[in-house]
Structures are given as structure tokens and as C-alpha cells.
Design a protein around this motif. Structure first.
Motif, PDB file in Angstrom:
ATOM      1  N   ALA A 112       0.824  -1.209   0.000  1.00 40.14           N
ATOM      2  CA  ALA A 112       0.000   0.000   0.000  1.00 40.14           C
ATOM      3  C   ALA A 112       0.860   1.262   0.000  1.00 40.14           C
ATOM      4  N   CYS A 113       2.127   1.120   0.425  1.00 44.12           N
ATOM      5  CA  CYS A 113       3.026   2.278   0.393  1.00 44.12           C
ATOM      6  C   CYS A 113       3.463   2.566  -1.044  1.00 44.12           C
ATOM      7  N   ALA A 114       3.302   1.600  -1.938  1.00 40.77           N
ATOM      8  CA  ALA A 114       3.595   1.823  -3.359  1.00 40.77           C
ATOM      9  C   ALA A 114       2.345   2.319  -4.062  1.00 40.77           C
ATOM     10  N   VAL A 115       1.267   1.548  -3.984  1.00 36.38           N
ATOM     11  CA  VAL A 115      -0.009   1.925  -4.602  1.00 36.38           C
ATOM     12  C   VAL A 115      -1.113   1.592  -3.612  1.00 36.38           C
ATOM     13  N   ALA A 116      -1.935   2.580  -3.265  1.00 42.52           N
ATOM     14  CA  ALA A 116      -3.036   2.338  -2.335  1.00 42.52           C
ATOM     15  C   ALA A 116      -4.344   2.703  -3.001  1.00 42.52           C
ATOM     16  N   ASP A 117      -5.247   1.768  -3.097  1.00 44.87           N
ATOM     17  CA  ASP A 117      -6.560   2.014  -3.706  1.00 44.87           C
ATOM     18  C   ASP A 117      -6.428   2.716  -5.059  1.00 44.87           C
ATOM     19  N   GLY A 118      -5.490   2.281  -5.854  1.00 45.10           N
ATOM     20  CA  GLY A 118      -5.342   2.851  -7.193  1.00 45.10           C
ATOM     21  C   GLY A 118      -4.522   4.135  -7.252  1.00 45.10           C
ATOM     22  N   ALA A 120      -1.055   6.058  -6.942  1.00 44.71           N
ATOM     23  CA  ALA A 120       0.374   5.753  -6.973  1.00 44.71           C
ATOM     24  C   ALA A 120       1.088   6.604  -5.920  1.00 44.71           C
ATOM     25  N   VAL A 121       1.066   6.118  -4.681  1.00 41.26           N
ATOM     26  CA  VAL A 121       1.562   6.907  -3.552  1.00 41.26           C
ATOM     27  C   VAL A 121       3.076   7.130  -3.641  1.00 41.26           C
ATOM     28  N   ALA A 122       3.820   6.037  -3.899  1.00 44.10           N
ATOM     29  CA  ALA A 122       5.279   6.163  -3.927  1.00 44.10           C
ATOM     30  C   ALA A 122       5.724   7.129  -5.037  1.00 44.10           C
ATOM     31  N   GLU A 123       5.077   7.021  -6.185  1.00 43.44           N
ATOM     32  CA  GLU A 123       5.437   7.896  -7.297  1.00 43.44           C
ATOM     33  C   GLU A 123       5.197   9.364  -6.931  1.00 43.44           C
ATOM     34  N   ALA A 124       4.067   9.619  -6.238  1.00 39.73           N
ATOM     35  CA  ALA A 124       3.762  10.988  -5.823  1.00 39.73           C
ATOM     36  C   ALA A 124       4.814  11.484  -4.829  1.00 39.73           C
ATOM     37  N   VAL A 125       5.232  10.611  -3.923  1.00 36.90           N
ATOM     38  CA  VAL A 125       6.248  11.025  -2.945  1.00 36.90           C
ATOM     39  C   VAL A 125       7.573  11.287  -3.658  1.00 36.90           C
ATOM     40  N   GLU A 126       7.890  10.467  -4.656  1.00 37.86           N
ATOM     41  CA  GLU A 126       9.137  10.711  -5.393  1.00 37.86           C
ATOM     42  C   GLU A 126       9.118  12.093  -6.051  1.00 37.86           C
ATOM     43  N   SER A 127       7.936  12.508  -6.526  1.00 34.30           N
ATOM     44  CA  SER A 127       7.852  13.824  -7.169  1.00 34.30           C
ATOM     45  C   SER A 127       8.008  14.950  -6.148  1.00 34.30           C
ATOM     46  N   ARG A 128       8.009  14.608  -4.875  1.00 32.94           N
ATOM     47  CA  ARG A 128       8.174  15.625  -3.833  1.00 32.94           C
ATOM     48  C   ARG A 128       9.597  15.666  -3.278  1.00 32.94           C
ATOM     49  N   LEU A 129      10.491  14.931  -3.895  1.00 34.84           N
ATOM     50  CA  LEU A 129      11.887  15.000  -3.462  1.00 34.84           C
ATOM     51  C   LEU A 129      12.488  16.320  -3.946  1.00 34.84           C
ATOM     52  N   VAL A 130      13.079  17.053  -3.037  1.00 37.62           N
ATOM     53  CA  VAL A 130      13.797  18.279  -3.400  1.00 37.62           C
ATOM     54  C   VAL A 130      15.222  18.086  -2.904  1.00 37.62           C
ATOM     55  N   ASP A 131      16.146  17.897  -3.834  1.00 39.07           N
ATOM     56  CA  ASP A 131      17.516  17.572  -3.448  1.00 39.07           C
ATOM     57  C   ASP A 131      18.136  18.665  -2.602  1.00 39.07           C
ATOM     58  N   SER A 132      18.801  18.251  -1.563  1.00 36.59           N
ATOM     59  CA  SER A 132      19.558  19.187  -0.749  1.00 36.59           C
ATOM     60  C   SER A 132      20.679  19.761  -1.607  1.00 36.59           C
ATOM     61  N   PRO A 133      20.764  21.094  -1.726  1.00 34.82           N
ATOM     62  CA  PRO A 133      21.763  21.674  -2.633  1.00 34.82           C
ATOM     63  C   PRO A 133      23.163  21.660  -2.020  1.00 34.82           C
ATOM     64  N   ALA A 134      24.136  21.318  -2.828  1.00 39.13           N
ATOM     65  CA  ALA A 134      25.520  21.446  -2.376  1.00 39.13           C
ATOM     66  C   ALA A 134      25.854  22.936  -2.314  1.00 39.13           C
ATOM     67  N   PRO A 135      26.760  23.338  -1.424  1.00 35.23           N
ATOM     68  CA  PRO A 135      27.144  24.748  -1.391  1.00 35.23           C
ATOM     69  C   PRO A 135      27.569  25.200  -2.787  1.00 35.23           C
ATOM     70  N   GLY A 136      27.123  26.385  -3.189  1.00 38.00           N
ATOM     71  CA  GLY A 136      27.432  26.898  -4.521  1.00 38.00           C
ATOM     72  C   GLY A 136      26.286  26.709  -5.500  1.00 38.00           C
ATOM     73  N   SER A 137      25.253  25.937  -5.120  1.00 40.81           N
ATOM     74  CA  SER A 137      24.106  25.753  -6.026  1.00 40.81           C
ATOM     75  C   SER A 137      23.348  27.064  -6.127  1.00 40.81           C
ATOM     76  N   ASP A 138      23.367  27.673  -7.325  1.00 44.12           N
ATOM     77  CA  ASP A 138      22.770  29.009  -7.466  1.00 44.12           C
ATOM     78  C   ASP A 138      21.495  28.999  -8.304  1.00 44.12           C
ATOM     79  N   LEU A 226      -4.061   6.263   2.384  1.00 50.41           N
ATOM     80  CA  LEU A 226      -3.767   5.264   3.408  1.00 50.41           C
ATOM     81  C   LEU A 226      -4.583   5.509   4.669  1.00 50.41           C
ATOM     82  N   SER A 227      -5.837   5.884   4.490  1.00 45.94           N
ATOM     83  CA  SER A 227      -6.712   6.048   5.653  1.00 45.94           C
ATOM     84  C   SER A 227      -7.174   4.670   6.107  1.00 45.94           C
TER      85      SER A 227
END
Lengths: 320, 323
Positions: A112-118, A120-138, A226-227
Motif C-alpha cells: 500500500a506504500c507503493a499503490v493504495a486504492d489505485g 500511486a503513492v510512492a510515485e507521488a512522494v518521489e515527485s516531492r523530493l527536493v535535493d539538498s543543494p551542495a554549497p554553490g548551487s545558485d 492510506l486512511s
């Protein structure tokens, strides 16, 4: 402005639904096939070891809140390997927990952490990844993303960079943890792999989704995912797919989601949970859901850290 | 908590808007627009139908850890996220905005990254922040390497949306994109919002300086500046089309025909402050007084219509004499 708008369009102002929140969500275990193969004895041993820690978590919750709301949950892997059936397994798990004096309020399926009731939960969470920037990322270049991986810092330069530098013998450059305390503990987490066009999410990634679910921070188009659904007693279905993503076994339980989570796990899960923290450090949860939890905690006079990794804690007990 | 207040003590908001025509042969229907702007599978696109078609994408974040440009060479390192969003108006115009809220002075060390993700769209300085110098630095010229480049973030989002398969890449006429960079400092307590300057620079860059009370949200500030950018683009583009058409010259029918795309695709788009927070709408009046955006627009539109009418009469007369 005191005058409310006369004209409104609901599609222009989407709402984010809130979820009920307990103080603590306590995970009493995580069942894989190898545990199941150990039989009822192995489960009995697990719950006996977890019991004192569960008592400790309840005691700690009582220090923070006068009437603590603690809910317990248990996760069964039906994603990486399918074994047994809910009809056979769930009653056995419940019986062994009860023997140790533990109540399982909610039971969830890992898939259910991958797909719950149709959804795509994991895919949605992946789209919410915001990479921590290395110093100098402008902002001038997109983050250096390795598809399907996420690190807690800068990777060591690869072969291409060495060739670009026209170096015959490229001296080794170490990777670097962003925010390291002098020395790095660099970690690169695999999010998923693909075989024959089928994506399999990694265990740490699903575990990160599981933590977000327990923190009440997952939404899909403003609706909770995931209610838990009420399923107080046997019979349980013969097929995992017929069991809802999360079921509520104890009608009197505190809410499934909570301000904070505790997980009691054998030590072998430590690397997984390190990876989970690296992931959670770089996930932007739904801002409205974050706001709702923060407001609710403030209303109860409880401190709630802004940082998601700060909301999750563990007990690692000896064992494999 | 204030509206600026996803940051602890915000001192300025700034952003950059890219504005251009949606590269599609006709205006895109609302459903296709929603599809185009669905930058995240789990978040809705906000859609309005009145007073005109208007859709806003969810915000996407980009992490930064760099210096802010500052006049006088001050070096302020900031860490946090840039929020970017795309907006489509009437299924015809595409805009991408990247913006940040700059928090007040902070500690000298970087926090764990999750600290910044709990404050989307906010950057926090490490140490002191010379607000005025930073505001001037942001408005002036282009960022040097290692300095925050909001334009690049907006450009990437625009490119991402513009590549969408729903677009046939056949715009009805040629036009240039514009860039509008804006900075808003906090208004003094008790004072309302104000528009302090609107500057037309070369190579398509416009700069806007604002003062906004703390209650104004960064999204409202972005919407205001998108509205300014949209109308500035419309005016700039129509002026250029009329110039190119050589309206009023000898070859009148040709000239009028060449303006047909403007009639088909642009004239109905003029609608200042349609989606601007009402507390900010009065800022438009400043531009209406001087230089008079709507006055210039109406004059151009009237000129096109007069020419069309003249042409119609000429064609009718020619048709009659041919009998």
C-alpha cells in the motif's frame, strides 16, 4: 479586509482535508517472509522483546501529554514477497501480540506504500523530493540527479568528469556529505530499480512513505491516502489484494496518524532507517498538511519540530 | 504569523517572470491546460473561469545554497528553496515565475535540509542581510556565477511546460518572450502597498520595485507581477505587430491582413487585475496614470479596428464597382 469575496470558484481554491492525529504512532513490528518462516515462536519472541520498549514509549508520551493518545501499528510485507494469506497470518500475529500483552490497533500492507486504492503513492512522494543543494548551487543548473538515486551529499566525481579534465590518471576524489560534522558519512540511496519495464520501489523508499503516512502528511489531490478502514475481527480475506491498505482492528484505538512516530525494530534495520532519514530530509511534504499538524500541536501546547526526520524515533533491539 | 511568515522574519520578496505565447495553433482548452500544468501527480492545478480563463500550477521547489547579488559587493550566503509556478491565461499565454522570500538575519551555520523544506519558497541568510543593497543587486543586471539565478529557474520551468506533448509548437504568429524581475521590500508598519518603479530595460528585461505590507502573501505578490508582465507583453507585442504591418501605408489590405492574428488571439486578453488580490489592485492605477498602459492599448486597438472598417468599406465599394 472584512468583506468576504462574493464570487468564488471551488476549482480555484482547492482544499486540503485534515486527518485526526494521535500523539504517538508506535510501530510494534515489520513482518517479512523470513520472520514468518520462523513460525509463531519467532513472532512470540519478537513481541516479548518489544513489550518493555512499548511500555517505555507509553510512559514517555504520558510525560508530554496528560492524556496521551498512542496508537500501535504493524506492517506486513506483501510487496517484496507474497507469503501466507491474511486469513491465516493476521489472527496468528494478533494472538502472539496479545500473549505478550500488546494490542495491535492498525495493520498495514507494505504494498500500500507503493499503490493504495489505485493511487500511486510512492510515485507521488518521489515527485516531492527536493535535493539538498551542495554549497554553490545558485539555481542556474538543475540538481545533479542520478535517476532512481538520492544521496546525502556530493558524489565522488565519475569517469566522465575525469575524462573531461583530460587527466590520464585521475586522483580519487571523495564524496562529501552536505552538512557533515567535519567528516563525512556519505550515503547514496537507491529509490527503485526496473526489470522488464516493471518498477520495484526499494525498501527504504517504501519505509519513508510509511513514515509519512504515520505522520499524517500524505495527501492525494487534497484527500488523505492510506486512511484506515475498520475491520475489527476475523474472517480476514484469503488474498492480500482483498485487504484494505490499512485496517483498524481496535475500535477504541487512538488515531492512526500522529505527531511523532516510534518504531521498535531489530538492529538489522539500522541501515534501512538511516536511508529513510536521508530520504525524509529531502521530501517536501504537503505544506497544508504540515500546517495542519503544526497548528493542532500548537493548540494542544505540544512542541512539534518543523523537520520531519526529527519527528521519528526508534528502538533498535538486538536481533536479526 | 504573517503571510510573508513562512519565514521567521521576512525582509524581502523577489522573483522573475517569463512571459510568452503558448506555442500552439489555437488557444488550449481548459482540460488540456490542467494537464499541461500538472507538475505533480498528487496536487491539483488551480483553475478559474471568470472573469477569464486562468490556471496556476502547483509550486515546485529548487534548493539553493549561494550568494545573493548585492550592490556594493556585500556577500550574503543564503540557503533555502526557490518556489516556481507556471500560469496559463485564456489557454493562450504561458508564464513561469520563480520567487523567494528572504528571511531576516539567521545563524551562521546551515541547518539540516528538512528545516528549509518546512519553509517552502524561503531562503535564510547565514548572518546579516543588507536589504537595500540586496534589493538593488537583484534588480541590477545579471547574476554572476555563484549568485542566485532566479531567471534560470523560471526558464527551466517554462521550457519544461513548453515541451509538453499537448502543444503542437505552431504559434499563430511570431513573438518574443519578456522577462520581468521584481523586488518587494516590506512596507513600513501601517502603510499600504506601493509600486515604486517600473522600468523597461533593453533585451526584453523589465524591473519592478514594490513595497508590500507583511500580510501580502508571496503568491499574491507573484500574481500581481505576472499580471504586470502579461499586460506589458501584450502591449509590447501589439506595438511591434502594428509597426511591422506598416499600417496606414500604401498597401493597406496587406497591412490589415497581417494584423489578423492580433484580432484572433490577442485583443480579448487585455484584462488588468483579473486575478490580482484586491488589496494590490490599486497599484495598477499608478501605471494607468503614467505611462497609461490601457490608454495605449485602447489607442492601438482602435487604430486596428478603424483600419479594418476602412478596409471593409473599400472592399465593398470595389465589389459594387465590379458589377
Amino acid at each position: 479586509m472584512t468583506d468576504a469575496a462574493v464570487y468564488r470558484e471551488t476549482t480555484a481554491q482547492p482544499r486540503t482535508q485534515s486527518v485526526p492525529l494521535a500523539h504517538v504512532s508506535l510501530e510494534l513490528g515489520h513482518l517479512y517472509m523470513e520472520d514468518f518462516e520462523g513460525g509463531a515462536d519467532r513472532l512470540a519472541e519478537h513481541f516479548a522483546r518489544v513489550r518493555p520498549w512499548a511500555d517505555a514509549v507509553h510512559a514517555m508520551a504520558a510525560v508530554e501529554a496528560r492524556r496521551p493518545r498512542v496508537s500501535t501499528c504493524f506492517l506486513i510485507d506483501d510487496y517484496f514477497t507474497r507469503f501466507s494469506t491474511p486469513a491465516e497470518l493476521v489472527p496468528m500475529v494478533l494472538a502472539q501480540a496479545e500473549k505478550a500483552g500488546l494490542t495491535i490497533d492498525y495493520l498495514a500492507r507494505e504494498s500500500a506504500c507503493a499503490v493504495a486504492d489505485g493511487t500511486a503513492v510512492a510515485e507521488a512522494v518521489e515527485s516531492r523530493l527536493v535535493d539538498s543543494p551542495a554549497p554553490g548551487s545558485d539555481g542556474s543548473r538543475p540538481p545533479a540527479r542520478e535517476t532512481g538515486w538520492l544521496a546525502n551529499g556530493e558524489r565522488a566525481p565519475g569517469l566522465e568528469t575525469a575524462l573531461e579534465a583530460m587527466a590520464h590518471v585521475a586522483p580519487w576524489q571523495p564524496p562529501r556529505e552536505t552538512g557533515a560534522r567535519r567528516h563525512s558519512v556519505f550515503l547514496d540511496v537507491e529509490l527503485w530499480d526496473e526489470k522488464d519495464g516493471r518498477r520495484t520501489w526499494s525498501c527504504p523508499f517504501l519505509a519513508a512513505v510509511w513514515q509519512l503516512a504515520r505522520l499524517g502528511l500524505l495527501r492525494h489531490l487534497g484527500e488523505p491516502v492510506l486512511s484506515p478502514r475498520s475491520w475489527p475481527e476475523a474472517p480476514f480475506p484469503r488474498d492480500w489484494d482483498d485487504l484494505p491498505p490499512v485496517i483498524q482492528l481496535n475500535p477504541a484505538a487512538a488515531p492512526f496518524a500522529a505527531y511523532r512516530t516510534w518504531s521498535a525494530l531489530p538492529t538489522r534495520f539500522l541501515p534501512i532507517e538511516h536511508a529513510v532519514r536521508v530520504l525524509l530530509d529531502q521530501i517536501e511534504a504537503d505544506p497544508q498538511a504540515m500546517r495542519q499538524a503544526a497548528d493542532r500541536a500548537a493548540g494542544e501546547g505540544l512542541p512539534l519540530p518543523d523537520e520531519i526526520p526529527e519527528r521519528i524515533s526508534y528502538v533498535f533491539y538486538p536481533g536479526t | 504569523m504573517t503571510a510573508w511568515g513562512r519565514a521567521a522574519d521576512p525582509v524581502l520578496i523577489c522573483g522573475e517572470v517569463r512571459t510568452g505565447l503558448l506555442q500552439h495553433s489555437e488557444s488550449l482548452p481548459a482540460r488540456a491546460v490542467a494537464d499541461l500544468l500538472r507538475l505533480r501527480p498528487d496536487e491539483r492545478v488551480r483553475i478559474s473561469e471568470r472573469p477569464n480563463g486562468y490556471a496556476v500550477s502547483p509550486e515546485v521547489l529548487t534548493g539553493v545554497d549561494c550568494r545573493l547579488p548585492a550592490a556594493g559587493g556585500a556577500r550574503t550566503r543564503v540557503v533555502g528553496t526557490v518556489a516556481a509556478r507556471a500560469v496559463v491565461t485564456e489557454g493562450r499565454m504561458l508564464q513561469a515565475t520563480a520567487s523567494i522570500v528572504v528571511a531576516g538575519p539567521g545563524p551562521d551555520v546551515r541547518h539540516p535540509w528538512s528545516h528549509y523544506l518546512a519553509r517552502p519558497g524561503v531562503v535564510e541568510p547565514l548572518g546579516k542581510l543588507p536589504e537595500r543593497a540586496v534589493a538593488d543587486g537583484l534588480l541590477a543586471g545579471r547574476a554572476r556565477p555563484g549568485e542566485l539565478d532566479l531567471g534560470a529557474v523560471a526558464e527551466r520551468l517554462l521550457a519544461r511546460v513548453a515541451r509538453h506533448r499537448a502543444l503542437d509548437q505552431r504559434a499563430p504568429f511570431k513573438s518574443r518572450r519578456t522577462r520581468l524581475r521584481w523586488v518587494a521590500l516590506r512596507a513600513l508598519d501601517g502603510e499600504g502597498p506601493s509600486l515604486d518603479s517600473f522600468t523597461l530595460a533593453e533585451d526584453g528585461l523589465r524591473t519592478v520595485e514594490l513595497r508590500l505590507p507583511a500580510r501580502v502573501s508571496p503568491a499574491a505578490a507573484a500574481a500581481l507581477c505576472e499580471d504586470l508582465a502579461l499586460h506589458d507583453w501584450l502591449l509590447t507585442t501589439l506595438v511591434r505587430m502594428v509597426e511591422r504591418s506598416r499600417l496606414g501605408s500604401a498597401d493597406a489590405p496587406e497591412a490589415v491582413l497581417s494584423l489578423r492574428p492580433a484580432v484572433d488571439h490577442l485583443l480579448h486578453l487585455w484584462m488588468p487585475t483579473a486575478h490580482v488580490d484586491r488589496t494590490l489592485a490599486p497599484l495598477w492605477d499608478v501605471l494607468e496614470r503614467e505611462p497609461g498602459f490601457t490608454r495605449q492599448w485602447q489607442t492601438l486597438v482602435q487604430r486596428i479596428r478603424d483600419q479594418l472598417a476602412l478596409q471593409a468599406i473599400t472592399l465593398r465599394r470595389d465589389a459594387l464597382t465590379a458589377h
